[in-house]
Design an enzyme around this catalytic site. Sequence first.
Site, PDB file in Angstrom:
ATOM      1  N   HIS A  77      -7.031   5.141   7.519  1.00 52.58           N
ATOM      2  CA  HIS A  77      -8.357   4.963   6.921  1.00 52.58           C
ATOM      3  C   HIS A  77      -8.607   3.471   6.757  1.00 52.58           C
ATOM      4  O   HIS A  77      -7.704   2.659   6.937  1.00 52.58           O
ATOM      5  CB  HIS A  77      -8.452   5.681   5.566  1.00 52.58           C
ATOM      6  CG  HIS A  77      -7.584   5.105   4.505  1.00 52.58           C
ATOM      7  ND1 HIS A  77      -6.233   5.330   4.438  1.00 52.58           N
ATOM      8  CD2 HIS A  77      -7.862   4.274   3.467  1.00 52.58           C
ATOM      9  CE1 HIS A  77      -5.728   4.689   3.404  1.00 52.58           C
ATOM     10  NE2 HIS A  77      -6.685   4.025   2.790  1.00 52.58           N
TER      11      HIS A  77
ATOM     12  N   GLU B 283       0.268   4.574   1.858  1.00 55.70           N
ATOM     13  CA  GLU B 283       0.258   5.567   2.933  1.00 55.70           C
ATOM     14  C   GLU B 283       1.361   5.317   3.968  1.00 55.70           C
ATOM     15  O   GLU B 283       1.785   6.230   4.666  1.00 55.70           O
ATOM     16  CB  GLU B 283      -1.117   5.602   3.612  1.00 55.70           C
ATOM     17  CG  GLU B 283      -2.219   6.209   2.734  1.00 55.70           C
ATOM     18  CD  GLU B 283      -2.816   5.241   1.714  1.00 55.70           C
ATOM     19  OE1 GLU B 283      -2.402   4.066   1.677  1.00 55.70           O
ATOM     20  OE2 GLU B 283      -3.697   5.672   0.938  1.00 55.70           O
TER      21      GLU B 283
ATOM     22  N   GLU C 184      -7.339  -2.391   7.255  1.00 53.49           N
ATOM     23  CA  GLU C 184      -6.866  -3.174   6.104  1.00 53.49           C
ATOM     24  C   GLU C 184      -5.884  -4.267   6.531  1.00 53.49           C
ATOM     25  O   GLU C 184      -5.798  -5.322   5.897  1.00 53.49           O
ATOM     26  CB  GLU C 184      -6.241  -2.230   5.077  1.00 53.49           C
ATOM     27  CG  GLU C 184      -7.292  -1.315   4.466  1.00 53.49           C
ATOM     28  CD  GLU C 184      -6.714  -0.167   3.649  1.00 53.49           C
ATOM     29  OE1 GLU C 184      -5.623  -0.323   3.072  1.00 53.49           O
ATOM     30  OE2 GLU C 184      -7.361   0.889   3.596  1.00 53.49           O
TER      31      GLU C 184
ATOM     32  N   HIS D 154      -1.003   1.092   6.623  1.00 52.95           N
ATOM     33  CA  HIS D 154      -1.439   2.172   7.518  1.00 52.95           C
ATOM     34  C   HIS D 154      -2.488   1.632   8.486  1.00 52.95           C
ATOM     35  O   HIS D 154      -3.086   0.583   8.246  1.00 52.95           O
ATOM     36  CB  HIS D 154      -2.032   3.322   6.700  1.00 52.95           C
ATOM     37  CG  HIS D 154      -3.127   2.848   5.793  1.00 52.95           C
ATOM     38  ND1 HIS D 154      -4.419   2.673   6.221  1.00 52.95           N
ATOM     39  CD2 HIS D 154      -3.091   2.453   4.490  1.00 52.95           C
ATOM     40  CE1 HIS D 154      -5.139   2.203   5.216  1.00 52.95           C
ATOM     41  NE2 HIS D 154      -4.365   2.043   4.160  1.00 52.95           N
TER      42      HIS D 154
ATOM     43  N   HIS E 164      -2.529  -0.007  -3.882  1.00 53.27           N
ATOM     44  CA  HIS E 164      -3.001   1.347  -3.574  1.00 53.27           C
ATOM     45  C   HIS E 164      -3.826   1.904  -4.737  1.00 53.27           C
ATOM     46  O   HIS E 164      -3.403   1.820  -5.891  1.00 53.27           O
ATOM     47  CB  HIS E 164      -1.807   2.263  -3.300  1.00 53.27           C
ATOM     48  CG  HIS E 164      -2.185   3.700  -3.107  1.00 53.27           C
ATOM     49  ND1 HIS E 164      -2.838   4.146  -1.983  1.00 53.27           N
ATOM     50  CD2 HIS E 164      -2.026   4.791  -3.910  1.00 53.27           C
ATOM     51  CE1 HIS E 164      -3.049   5.454  -2.090  1.00 53.27           C
ATOM     52  NE2 HIS E 164      -2.574   5.862  -3.253  1.00 53.27           N
TER      53      HIS E 164
ATOM     54  N   ASP F   2       0.874  -1.172   0.000  1.00 52.11           N
ATOM     55  CA  ASP F   2       0.000   0.000   0.000  1.00 52.11           C
ATOM     56  C   ASP F   2       0.916   1.228   0.000  1.00 52.11           C
ATOM     57  O   ASP F   2       2.148   1.086  -0.054  1.00 52.11           O
ATOM     58  CB  ASP F   2      -0.926  -0.039   1.229  1.00 52.11           C
ATOM     59  CG  ASP F   2      -2.210   0.764   0.994  1.00 52.11           C
ATOM     60  OD1 ASP F   2      -2.325   1.455  -0.032  1.00 52.11           O
ATOM     61  OD2 ASP F   2      -3.103   0.719   1.869  1.00 52.11           O
TER      62      ASP F   2
END
Length: 272
Positions: free
Chosen positions: A116, A10, A135, A104, A60, A8
Amino acid sequence: MKILIAVDMEGITGVVEWKHVESTHAEYQRFRRIMTADVNAAVSGAAEAGADEILVADGHGYAKNILIEELDSRARINSGSPSPFSMVQGVDTGVHAAFFIGYHAHMSTEKAVLAHTWSCERVSNVWLNGKIVGEIGLNASVCGSFGVPVLLLSGDQAACNEAQEWIPGIEVVPVKKASGRYSAECLPPGVSQPLIHQAAMHAVTKFKAGRCPAPLQVELPVRITIEFLNTAQADAAALLPNFDRLDGRRVGFQAESMPAAYRFFRAAVSLA
Ligand SMILES: [Zn+2]
């Protein structure tokens, strides 16, 4: 030995704001290069410790971030979306273990860069069998349903803590220490990437010696609750068969397996 490296953005080295991870901003071009280098650090570590097949999943946005021209030639990459397993695309292809790079924390975490859960414009919170999940837990549970343990995670300190809560014994590389949603003390790539490389080597070496975290198994059937940001989003998601409307912003459903729950969850967020 085949490793899946799920990536991902972030939690990549140096990322602290949305402009760094959104393709329409000039800054994004810098951070996708750093993202690729964080991944390469994991690839080289895994390869040097004896992994002979390495599959990268770009996870992502629309999954077109990693620069293939700069990717370590020992890896293969799944790009583009939607794909059947999204952030862990390839998990069903005989993978022995997984790494999560650039991850994240979940939406409601304090001092967590860009925290998030799937979509910060749509999802406020998700619960998996009654426990708040992001996630990390969702993707690790999908991996677990294929018997695949997650050996390593890189991200900020909040993502590392969340990973250790779900997966005791996981190796973590905190590449930044968040002081807020949009602020962190960051390691430069020259420091963070050698750390990712070493942790990847260590994780694979331990796995080969039979010392690694257990695959994350969730109790079946799986019960998922999604709280959206607004009621119109819940209206749309509640159109799905077998979804219950729990209140203004929350819907819930049950699934017979974790891969099925993951599909329903993604369908609901897409509709919303
Ligand atoms: Zn994410």
